[in-house]
Design an enzyme around this catalytic site. Structure first.
Site, PDB file in Angstrom:
ATOM      1  N   HIS A 142       0.839  -1.196   0.000  1.00 44.03           N
ATOM      2  CA  HIS A 142       0.000   0.000   0.000  1.00 44.03           C
ATOM      3  C   HIS A 142       0.877   1.249   0.000  1.00 44.03           C
ATOM      4  CE1 HIS A 142      -1.991  -3.361   2.118  1.00 44.03           C
ATOM      5  NE2 HIS A 142      -3.059  -2.972   1.435  1.00 44.03           N
ATOM      6  N   ASP A 244       7.103  -3.440   5.316  1.00 46.18           N
ATOM      7  CA  ASP A 244       5.779  -3.940   5.668  1.00 46.18           C
ATOM      8  C   ASP A 244       5.673  -5.355   5.125  1.00 46.18           C
ATOM      9  OD1 ASP A 244       2.993  -4.555   5.727  1.00 46.18           O
ATOM     10  OD2 ASP A 244       2.515  -2.418   5.752  1.00 46.18           O
TER      11      ASP A 244
END
Length: 317
Positions: A142, A244
């Site tokens: 993202h 992430d």
């Protein structure tokens, strides 16, 4: 990186034979519970002992204090738990600053990705006091470039990169009383494949370099990592790496809160970390969004530890 600064940065990193681990078990920024157990899962996967096996002196500083969701008011719907998240990020920033000031390498374990505001603030503040700049490599499915005005969920873990660039709530952008923490030209996003509609415009306006999964498919991750490191190191003292775990394909990393199909492969992830290590440009690192509640036999944390090992110098030969 400029020649004189590059030499100084390399000397500093060569002295960083000590790693200080800091846990940030924050789950207030995420939409799903369980990510607060991420630091414990990574430690359980043998992180400390495996880093020691590489010759590092490892000091575990424990976890920064975090408010519990059950006893905390949600607050504004477009930036849920903002005061509590900001307080945690400020504490984390101070801890990271102390670690770097002691010439140790900060390794931060999340927690949701909103903790990156604290990590980047701590590293950036140390360099700012020395008249230097920080670069930032952000590996993620993202973009994390929402603001309270654009976020469809109000979850702050979708906003930290924007905050590091000075866009978003002042409680987060202005830690240590300055913003932005990093210049857009030294920020690189890698692996994105799920970007909110309104977030796209914010990302374009910000002017950061963004490499999608299509870019990786077409150009190969090796060439993209070389470009990313060059951008993050241009005119800076070095860069922070924010990893992430949802950047990796869910087949390899199922234990994340927001999995997205079509991610970075197992070997691509290791290549990214190995390239970062070879660059001698990394000043700090964090691993975020490990959610044991959603995992399969701690696979995601085990992979996270493997990737940290590659970033810190583990070689095949």
């Amino acid at each position: 990186m400029q020649a004189a600064k590059g030499s100084a940065a390399t000397d500093l990193r060569m002295r960083q034979s000590q790693i200080a681990i800091v846990g940030a078990p924050l789950d207030l920024g995420a939409g799903r519970r369980g990510v607060d157990m991420g630091p414990s899962a990574l430690r359980l996967a043998g992180l400390n002992a495996r880093l020691s096996s590489l010759g590092y002196e490892v000091e575990d500083l424990g976890n920064v204090a975090v408010a519990q969701q059950e006893s905390t008011p949600t607050g504004a719907e477009n930036a849920k738990y903002l005061p509590q998240i900001a307080k945690t990020c400020a504490k984390l920033a101070s801890m990271v600053e102390s670690v770097l000031t002691a010439d140790k390498f900060p390794l931060v374990l999340g927690g949701d990705h909103s903790i990156a505001v604290g990590t980047v603030s701590g590293v950036g503040h140390v360099l700012r006091q020395r008249g230097e700049k920080i670069g930032l490599i952000w590996i993620d499915a993202h973009a994390d470039m929402n603001t309270p005005e654009t976020s469809p969920s109000g979850n702050v873990h979708g906003m930290p990169l924007a905050c590091c660039l000075g866009r978003g709530p002042k409680e987060l952008t202005d830690i240590f009383d300055y913003a932005p923490k990093v210049e857009a030209r030294n920020v690189v996003l890698i692996g994105i494949r799920d970007v909110d509609r309104n977030e796209r415009q914010v990302l374009r306006e910000a002017g950061v370099a963004a490499f999608t999964m299509r870019d990786i498919d077409e150009r190969g991750l090796g060439s993209i990592m070389d470009k990313a490191i060059a951008l993050a190191a241009d005119g800076t003292f070095g860069f922070h790496l924010s990893l992430d775990m949802d950047s990796v394909d869910p087949k390899e990393a199922p234990g994340v809160g927001t999995p997205v199909r079509g991610g970075i492969t197992y070997r691509e992830a290791h290549l990214a970390m190995e390239t970062v290590c070879d660059s001698n440009g990394m000043l700090s690192m964090e691993v975020v969004e490990v959610n044991p509640v959603l995992d399969d036999a701690n696979r995601t944390a085990l992979l996270g530890v493997e990737l940290v090992m590659s970033a810190m110098g583990k070689k095949i030969l």
